[in-house]
Design an enzyme around this catalytic site. Structure first.
Site, mmCIF file in Angstrom:
data_model
loop_
_atom_site.group_PDB
_atom_site.id
_atom_site.type_symbol
_atom_site.label_atom_id
_atom_site.label_comp_id
_atom_site.label_asym_id
_atom_site.label_seq_id
_atom_site.Cartn_x
_atom_site.Cartn_y
_atom_site.Cartn_z
ATOM 1 N N MET A 50 14.113 43.027 -26.079
ATOM 2 C CA MET A 50 15.243 42.676 -25.217
ATOM 3 C C MET A 50 15.138 41.214 -24.758
ATOM 4 O O MET A 50 16.120 40.481 -24.739
ATOM 5 C CB MET A 50 15.313 43.608 -24.010
ATOM 6 C CG MET A 50 16.631 43.501 -23.258
ATOM 7 S SD MET A 50 16.661 44.394 -21.699
ATOM 8 C CE MET A 50 17.189 46.005 -22.205
ATOM 9 N N GLY A 51 13.917 40.791 -24.416
ATOM 10 C CA GLY A 51 13.694 39.406 -24.007
ATOM 11 C C GLY A 51 14.084 38.437 -25.117
ATOM 12 O O GLY A 51 14.852 37.505 -24.897
ATOM 13 N N TRP A 96 16.019 38.991 -27.570
ATOM 14 C CA TRP A 96 17.456 39.062 -27.820
ATOM 15 C C TRP A 96 18.218 38.098 -26.899
ATOM 16 O O TRP A 96 19.194 37.465 -27.305
ATOM 17 C CB TRP A 96 17.987 40.494 -27.636
ATOM 18 C CG TRP A 96 19.473 40.518 -27.555
ATOM 19 C CD1 TRP A 96 20.341 40.241 -28.571
ATOM 20 C CD2 TRP A 96 20.275 40.765 -26.408
ATOM 21 N NE1 TRP A 96 21.631 40.310 -28.118
ATOM 22 C CE2 TRP A 96 21.617 40.630 -26.798
ATOM 23 C CE3 TRP A 96 19.984 41.092 -25.077
ATOM 24 C CZ2 TRP A 96 22.675 40.806 -25.903
ATOM 25 C CZ3 TRP A 96 21.033 41.274 -24.197
ATOM 26 C CH2 TRP A 96 22.360 41.127 -24.621
ATOM 27 N N HIS A 97 17.764 37.972 -25.650
ATOM 28 C CA HIS A 97 18.453 37.054 -24.736
ATOM 29 C C HIS A 97 18.358 35.611 -25.236
ATOM 30 O O HIS A 97 19.221 34.790 -24.948
ATOM 31 C CB HIS A 97 17.876 37.154 -23.324
ATOM 32 C CG HIS A 97 18.400 38.329 -22.556
ATOM 33 N ND1 HIS A 97 19.714 38.425 -22.168
ATOM 34 C CD2 HIS A 97 17.804 39.456 -22.122
ATOM 35 C CE1 HIS A 97 19.886 39.568 -21.516
ATOM 36 N NE2 HIS A 97 18.754 40.214 -21.487
ATOM 37 N N GLY A 98 17.297 35.313 -25.966
ATOM 38 C CA GLY A 98 17.145 33.963 -26.501
ATOM 39 C C GLY A 98 15.668 33.644 -26.637
ATOM 40 O O GLY A 98 14.842 34.191 -25.914
#
Lengths: 77, 402
Positions: free
Chosen positions: B329-330, B332-334
């Site tokens: 998830m981290g 995915w944010h960038g």
């Protein structure tokens, strides 16, 4: 052994609590079940009853009380 | 030609009202015109991706053709075959464009990728989920036109909520009866107005008025221990409030518009600030994203680990998977240190949370549970979450390294 008793046995083993007294209790809201326990339940259903449930079939709202789980397993058996 | 950010200004809402009126009348009389729905979808897509943003529009069209090819191809293949490696290849191919878009800025000095467009993440989630459910056999009758409508459903295209193919299809194929539709209409309109309050008043106040001032003060107050200061604490709360009201406001617009169209898109927020622990927080915050991660990453990985007996203890399996899940998830944010740290923080928080829940279960008699402990739990959780948003905000990057 019938499905109901087997499912209750699995749930007791999994959660460490006897759920047979609260068949309509929401197991997720009360914190008795979580995603981890859900997967363990699916694996136990497979090994003990031969019922195959893919993860994407696990719609939480259809599996959140002992009664619903039993009904679901009976429908898949 | 003009371009509009979805739900960005009064003109967009005026156009929305005009476009939805015939559709509302139709639904009230039990009719759903697929043609009209398709036409207004195209109209709003052109508003968002046309004009000055036409390169994004081209990227969107190519992307959609690509994902349609993959999902359709896989659905045809899956009718007679079921090879594991082929399935993994399909998932990797479906994620590839998003991966390129996310990695490009990190390796190209902040330059964004040419193949990117607003909403690519959310479309990828929908496509990957479709492939996974096709593999499981839960999604049997893949329909190309429905898939297109599902992907291009304009109210949720830019930032979710992330619906599920089978749920969307059931709504899309049916017409709610008048009583049910009136209920949806009432809800939809209320959501839009609460959204106005959240996005244009509260998020504006916290994000546009308060945050820049606090950021300036925090930058000037550097020099103490780790350059931390009271204005930075203020920034943490203002940023958290802005993040919530901005995104919850957007989500209310998207869900409200869906309801007016007779589609019950799932809600994204459920009073997240009332969560008594981090685990519960993720059942209430950006729900469609966290449930997507739960169903398609966490549960699948746990299933795989347990089936292949990778770890001896179930708790180890859960812990390792928490970390992997939140790290993904981290990323995915960038690809920046602060997004990845944010993911790691939440992975560890979930682990610690589980240890505590197990302890509490074992020592039920000795652990007090009352009004005060409940309020304390909510207070602690909210502050931990705000701290994680401070990491997420990237201001520490500015304070420490600029």
């Amino acid at each position: 052994m019938d499905i109901k008793a087997t499912v209750l046995d699995i749930l007791n083993d999994l959660t460490g609590s006897d759920v047979s007294g609260a068949m309509d209790e929401n197991l997720f809201d009360s914190g008795i079940m979580d995603s981890m326990a859900s997967v363990q339940l699916l694996l136990s259903l497979q090994s003990e009853l031969g019922v195959n449930v893919p993860v994407s079939e696990f719609e939480r709202s259809e599996w959140d009380t002992p009664n619903k789980i039993i009904a679901k397993v009976e429908s898949l058996d | 030609m003009l371009t509009f950010e979805p739900y960005g200004n009064p003109t967009y809402f005026a156009l929305l009202g005009v476009a939805l009126l015939p559709l509302m009348i139709g639904l009230l009389y039990g009719k759903r015109s697929r043609l009209y729905e398709t036409l207004i979808s195209i109209f709003f897509l052109v508003l968002t991706f046309g004009g000055a943003k036409w390169t994004q529009g081209i990227a969107l069209i190519i992307y959609i053709l690509y994902e349609v090819g993959l999902t359709w191809g896989y659905a045809v293949y899956r009718k007679n075959h079921n090879s594991g490696p082929f399935f993994y290849l399909m998932v990797i191919l479906a994620i590839a464009p998003l991966t390129i878009v996310k990695v490009t800025p990190a390796v190209e000095n902040g330059q964004s990728s040419l193949i990117g467009f607003l909403g690519i993440s959310y479309l990828t989630f929908r496509a990957v989920q479709t492939i996974m459910e096709t593999r499981d056999g839960t999604l049997k009758n893949y329909n190309l036109m429905t898939f297109l409508q599902f992907m291009l459903f304009f109210p949720t295209i830019s930032s979710g909520p992330i619906d599920r193919y089978r749920r969307f299809e059931a709504d899309y194929r049916s017409v709610p009866d008048r009583e049910k539709y009136l209920g949806m209409l009432q809800k939809g309109i209320r959501y839009l107005f609460v959204g106005f309050l959240y996005k244009f008043i509260l998020a504006y106040y916290f994000g546009t008025i308060l945050m820049p001032k606090l950021q300036l003060m925090a930058m000037h107050s550097r020099g103490g221990f780790l350059d931390l200061s009271w204005p930075l604490v203020g920034y943490m709360y203002a940023y958290s409030a802005d993040l919530f009201f901005d995104f919850a406001g957007y989500s209310l617009f998207a869900v409200g518009t869906s309801y007016i169209m007779g589609i019950a898109t799932p809600m994204n927020f459920k009073q997240p600030w009332r969560s008594p622990n981090i685990k519960d927080f993720w059942n209430r915050w950006h729900i469609t994203l966290s449930f997507w991660f739960r169903d398609f990453i966490y549960m699948r990985l746990v299933f795989w680990f347990m089936k292949h007996k990778v770890f001896k203890k179930p708790t180890t399996t859960a812990n390792v998977t928490y970390i992997i899940n939140m790290l993904v998830m981290g990323f995915w944010h960038g690809v920046t240190w602060y997004y990845i740290t944010y993911g790691l923080f939440h992975g560890v928080a979930l682990m610690v949370n589980d240890v505590w829940l197990r302890y509490k279960k074992k020592h039920r008699q000795s652990v007090p549970h009352n009004h005060f402990t409940q309020i304390f739990a909510i207070f602690l959780t909210a502050n931990l979450v705000c701290f994680s948003f401070l990491i997420f905000s990237g201001i520490l990057d500015k304070i420490w390294f600029q």
